[in-house]
Design an enzyme around this catalytic site. Structure first.
Site, mmCIF file in Angstrom:
data_model
loop_
_atom_site.group_PDB
_atom_site.id
_atom_site.type_symbol
_atom_site.label_atom_id
_atom_site.label_comp_id
_atom_site.label_asym_id
_atom_site.label_seq_id
_atom_site.Cartn_x
_atom_site.Cartn_y
_atom_site.Cartn_z
ATOM 1 N N THR A 125 32.350 51.846 41.640
ATOM 2 C CA THR A 125 33.224 50.693 41.442
ATOM 3 C C THR A 125 33.094 49.769 42.648
ATOM 4 O OG1 THR A 125 35.486 49.846 41.418
ATOM 5 C CG2 THR A 125 35.238 52.063 42.251
ATOM 6 N N ASP A 127 35.447 48.161 43.605
ATOM 7 C CA ASP A 127 36.787 48.145 44.210
ATOM 8 C C ASP A 127 36.942 49.169 45.343
ATOM 9 O OD1 ASP A 127 37.285 46.350 42.169
ATOM 10 O OD2 ASP A 127 38.312 47.801 40.893
ATOM 11 N N GLY A 170 39.027 43.445 43.142
ATOM 12 C CA GLY A 170 39.470 44.669 43.820
ATOM 13 C C GLY A 170 40.612 45.353 43.126
ATOM 14 N N GLN A 273 30.669 38.788 42.116
ATOM 15 C CA GLN A 273 30.730 39.954 43.006
ATOM 16 C C GLN A 273 30.142 41.213 42.375
ATOM 17 O OE1 GLN A 273 34.970 39.658 45.031
ATOM 18 N NE2 GLN A 273 34.874 38.614 43.078
HETATM 19 O O1 F6P Z 1 37.099 47.394 38.562
HETATM 20 C C1 F6P Z 1 36.145 46.420 38.815
HETATM 21 C C2 F6P Z 1 36.680 45.040 38.491
HETATM 22 O O2 F6P Z 1 35.667 44.110 38.757
HETATM 23 C C3 F6P Z 1 37.976 44.676 39.193
HETATM 24 O O3 F6P Z 1 37.786 44.271 40.529
HETATM 25 C C4 F6P Z 1 38.492 43.587 38.283
HETATM 26 O O4 F6P Z 1 39.900 43.458 38.349
HETATM 27 C C5 F6P Z 1 38.075 44.072 36.935
HETATM 28 O O5 F6P Z 1 36.993 44.950 37.123
HETATM 29 C C6 F6P Z 1 37.664 42.971 35.986
HETATM 30 O O6 F6P Z 1 37.318 43.568 34.779
HETATM 31 P P1 F6P Z 1 36.656 42.785 33.561
HETATM 32 O O7 F6P Z 1 35.255 42.471 33.928
HETATM 33 O O8 F6P Z 1 36.749 43.752 32.426
HETATM 34 O O9 F6P Z 1 37.495 41.566 33.357
#
Ligand code: F6P
Length: 342
Positions: A125, A127, A170, A273
């Site tokens: 991850t 995060d 994050g 990111q």
């Molecule tokens: O868990 C990784 C992450 O990029 C988080 O930082 C973010 O809140 C989330 O996933 C966003 O998810 P999605 O791409 O499903 O909107």
């Protein structure tokens, strides 16, 4: 053995490096066969698979994303989900699974292991919020991307004498904000781990202007003001019960502009990111985790997650990784605070 591999949850740079290491060592050293399950838990749930051998993993080390695809499917939210997974694994002659994912994907892996499925977990991850491992791959890449953005924003902010608020990802952990903010020399860093006082932030911003420099404020998407509700674009929950975060940067820029009288603008780094090629650190970490994962599978050490502790790659019970979110300790935040407003 015939081993299924899947990648679940938000993608991150380094997933392909794990897949490559698992398959390369699994075939060359142990003679195992592999099946790639598509789109996270959706793959075994619906029997969606693709061949996964040495030929399929050639050239993927530097590639971002995942050749297997990903999704946020939660089989425990689907009728007969576990039964369907077991049936599909049996139908494809799959003896075990290597699941590469974060909190949610590994949470499913933990429960499946308790229900008799042979699983090994690999943590990923951007995060960096998983317990039992010092780092997850993807984090270093995300931090470097955010740092480079901050470096670039310094020069334009200074040319226009404006505040630039940078919103980073994050989720409920401030690791990306803390590391990117420290590395990029941010004027203020705001994390989910501690509510912030917008008056104090405005004070830091003004002080920075007094020094003839324009302030860069790094705010984590999960950061919250003292007396406020979390600022959300969207109240919908995903299959794992998570809200979609985002919007705090815009709110903060409006507040700072009103309080300081200086123009303030927002940059939301978002999925940039998560995209693109992994850093060397992430490629090496992902490769080492993949090698340990296939060793664990070969030995039948099921229910384990491979992890980085200090500089070693070790195995820990899967349940330990998802028991608690790894957030930023306040002592780490205090290190960054020394630089605020100066
Ligand atoms: O868990 C990784 C992450 O990029 C988080 O930082 C973010 O809140 C989330 O996933 C966003 O998810 P999605 O791409 O499903 O909107």
């Amino acid at each position: 053995m015939r081993i299924g591999v899947l990648t679940g949850g938000g993608d991150c740079p380094g997933l392909n490096a794990v897949i490559r290491a698992v398959v390369r060592k699994g075939v060359a050293s142990y003679g195992h066969e592999f099946v790639g399950f598509k789109d996270g838990w959706k793959g075994p749930l619906e029997g969606l698979s693709r061949p996964l051998g040495i030929a399929e993993v050639r050239g993927i080390l530097p590639r971002g994303g995942t050749i297997l695809g990903s999704s946020r499917t939660n089989p425990f939210k689907i009728e007969n989900g576990v039964q369907r997974i077991k049936e599909n694994l049996a139908a494809q002659g799959v003896d075990a699974l290597i699941a590469i994912g974060g909190e949610d994907t590994l949470g499913v892996a933990t429960k499946l292991h308790e229900l008799g499925v042979n699983v090994i977990g690999v943590p990923k991850t951007i995060d960096n919020d998983l317990g039992a491992t010092d780092y997850t791959f993807g984090f270093d890449t995300a931090v470097n991307i955010a740092m480079e953005a901050i470096d670039r924003l310094h020069t334009t902010a200074e040319s226009h004498h404006r505040t630039l608020v940078v919103e980073v990802m994050g989720r409920h952990a401030g690791w990306i904000a803390l590391h990117a903010g420290l590395a990029g020399g941010a004027n203020v860093i705001l994390l989910p781990e501690r509510q912030f006082d917008v008056e104090q932030v405005a004070g830091y911003v003004e002080k920075r202007f007094q020094h003839q420099y324009a302030p860069i404020v790094v705010v984590a998407e999960g950061a919250q003001p003292l007396d406020g509700q979390m600022v959300l674009h969207n109240q919908e929950l995903d299959a794992f019960g998570h809200v979609r975060l985002g919007g705090i940067g815009q709110w903060l820029a409006e507040q700072l502009e009103a309080k300081t009288g200086k123009e303030a603008r927002t940059v939301v780094l978002g999925h940039i990111q998560r995209g693109g090629t992994p850093t060397a650190f992430d490629r090496v970490l992902a490769t080492r985790l993949g090698l340990q994962a296939i060793d664990a599978a070969h030995e039948g050490d099921w229910g384990k997650m491979v992890a980085m502790q200090s500089t070693d790659i070790v195995r820990v019970p899967l349940a330990d990784a998802t028991a608690e979110l790894k957030t930023v300790p306040l002592e780490r935040y205090a290190e960054a605070e020394v630089f605020f407003g100066s």
